[in-house]
Structure formats: C-alpha cells, structure tokens
Scaffold this active site. Structure first.
Site, mmCIF file in Angstrom:
data_model
loop_
_atom_site.group_PDB
_atom_site.id
_atom_site.type_symbol
_atom_site.label_atom_id
_atom_site.label_comp_id
_atom_site.label_asym_id
_atom_site.label_seq_id
_atom_site.Cartn_x
_atom_site.Cartn_y
_atom_site.Cartn_z
ATOM 1 N N ASP A 41 55.768 -10.338 -53.983
ATOM 2 C CA ASP A 41 54.634 -10.582 -54.880
ATOM 3 C C ASP A 41 53.361 -9.890 -54.417
ATOM 4 O O ASP A 41 53.284 -9.373 -53.297
ATOM 5 C CB ASP A 41 54.393 -12.101 -55.036
ATOM 6 N N ASN A 99 53.925 -26.885 -52.837
ATOM 7 C CA ASN A 99 54.431 -27.423 -54.111
ATOM 8 C C ASN A 99 55.866 -26.984 -54.399
ATOM 9 O O ASN A 99 56.368 -27.178 -55.494
ATOM 10 C CB ASN A 99 53.511 -27.005 -55.263
ATOM 11 N N HIS A 124 56.985 -23.813 -54.409
ATOM 12 C CA HIS A 124 57.169 -22.490 -55.026
ATOM 13 C C HIS A 124 57.883 -21.532 -54.077
ATOM 14 O O HIS A 124 57.797 -21.653 -52.864
ATOM 15 C CB HIS A 124 55.846 -21.902 -55.558
ATOM 16 N N GLU A 184 55.980 -20.756 -59.693
ATOM 17 C CA GLU A 184 55.318 -22.048 -59.545
ATOM 18 C C GLU A 184 56.092 -23.150 -60.279
ATOM 19 O O GLU A 184 56.831 -22.866 -61.230
ATOM 20 C CB GLU A 184 53.903 -21.964 -60.147
#
Ligand code: F6R
Length: 244
Positions: A66, A134, A136, A141
C-alpha cells in the site's frame, strides 16, 4: 496455520527473516509481498544483516501492499521512503524489481489496474503482513464487504489515530490510500503475519480464533492454507492456549 510466539520483537524478526531467506534460496526469482509500519522493522533489520552476511537479493522482486494517496514518493512518511530507509538502500534488490503503488498518480483508478497487473505477472511467493489494531491487513479496513482488487480506500478513524504517531499531528495523516485487495493477499503461496504489543492482542485473537468476518479483515487468513503468525507475548496474550 502456525503460531509462533517470541519473547521480543527482535527474536520474532530473526525468525521471520529466516522464513524469508528460505523462500529466497528455494525460489529462482522470489517475489515478496511487503508491508510497512513499525512491526516489520525488526524483520527488515534482520534481512539487512543477512544480506551483509552474504544473502544475495539481486533476483528478488518486491511488491508493497500500500501507499498513502497524495504523498510524493520523497515525503518522509511515504511508504516509498519507509522502504528505502529500512530496506532498499541497504540490500541489493534492483530498483526496477521493486513495486509500490503510486499514491500521487493523476488517475488513481488506472494506477490500481496497473498494480493488479503487476501482481498478476509476478505471483507472490510470500506475503508479509502487519495487522491494524482494528484487524486491517494492508489497508483493507473493517467493513460490510472486502474488496478483492487493488483499490483506493478511505482510512478509518482508528487507523488515522494510530498512524498519527508517525506524523506531526492527526490532521497531517492522509485520509486515503491505495491498497492491494484481499485476492492478491490470499493468492500468495505463503503468508507471514507479524504482530507485537498489547494493543494488537484483540485483533490477533479475533483473527485466529474468532469467526471469519469482514469487520475483522485478518480473519480471512483462516481460509489460507499456509499462514504463520509471528507474535510476541503481548500480542498473543488474548489467544486461548497462549495465556489468554
Ligand atoms: C502497512 C500496512 C498496515 C500495517 C498495520 C500495522 O503497509 O499494510 O496494514 O501493517 O497498520 O502497522 P504497525 O506495524 O505500524 O503497527
């Protein structure tokens, strides 16, 4: 699925680097899927050490997961810069063998399609992952659905808060990123997910021992046949059977 729990991130980095070395030695032109962030730094330190001790990386290709949208490659917090600083400038991977999404491309949709083509041409032998607090992976996400292809994503508030530690303030964190989708990740022959620290313990436990859910993106790794979780005591602390 294999779970390996180490006393320190450094020990975990030594183990993960040995897994990467194995792939490099066993494969003619190994393709490594790489992550950025604080978790993978101990791995890159050990790969640099292995290179200094004789590991040739001239045939290796790397494909990063990314990049932030809107940061030029030479911005101190760009993932281009992260990779240069922590790995590329210290090893002999040819620059033209390394791929990172261009978060500054004029046409982001076209850039995503180009990136999918890169991964199609160079199937990943090993994907290295970190994990968000979280859950991811890459910047996929938590959501009602997960996208299979490379895409532009709006970062969650949690991710922005968490990554603000690398910037002067949360306002400076880009709101969007380009990320590989879950298809490319799941098509890697082997996956190594690294996680350290208590703040990752929930996400790690849910990913390994919870249901497969799109609001815990890393739980999708339960569907892959060759995943190794490389953890420290803190990130493993909520796993049943590992002190949790
Ligand atoms: C970065 C990436 C992210 C990070 C994750 C953990 O390329 O893909 O999924 O791996 O956000 O980041 P750290 O290691 O900084 O806690």
């Amino acid at each position: 699925m294999r779970i390996r729990v180490f006393d320190t991130p450094k020990d975990a980095g030594i183990y993960a680097a040995a897994l990467v070395e194995q792939i490099i030695l066993q494969t003619d032109h190994a393709v490594l899927g790489l992550a950025t962030g604080s978790t993978v730094i101990p791995l890159y330190e050990q790969l640099v050490r292995l290179h200094r001790n004789g590991l040739d990386m001239s045939h290796v290709r790397t494909i990063n997961l990314d990049e932030y949208v809107g940061l030029p490659a030479d911005h101190p917090q760009s993932y281009h810069n992260f990779m240069r600083t922590h790995l590329f400038q210290h090893v002999n991977i040819p620059a033209f063998h390394s791929y990172i999404p261009d978060g500054n491309a004029a046409d982001l949709e076209q850039e995503c399609a180009r990136y999918d083509e890169v991964v199609r041409k160079h199937p990943l032998d090993m994907q290295i992952l970190g994990i968000g607090v979280n859950g991811h992976i890459g910047f996929n996400e938590p959501d009602d659905l997960l996208l299979s292809k490379t895409h532009v994503v709006t970062l969650s508030e949690e991710t922005i808060r968490s990554n603000a530690r690398f910037f002067e303030c949360a306002d400076d964190v880009p709101r969007q990123a380009i990320t590989l989708g879950v298809q490319a990740i799941l098509q890697a022959k082997r996956i190594v997910l690294m996680a350290f620290g208590k703040e990752k313990a929930d996400a790690v436990a849910k990913s390994i021992q919870g249901q497969v859910r799109t609001d815990v993106p890393a739980s999708i790794l339960q569907l892959h046949r060759d995943v190794t979780f490389v953890l420290d005591m803190d990130s493993a602390s909520k796993l049943a059977g590992y002190g949790g």
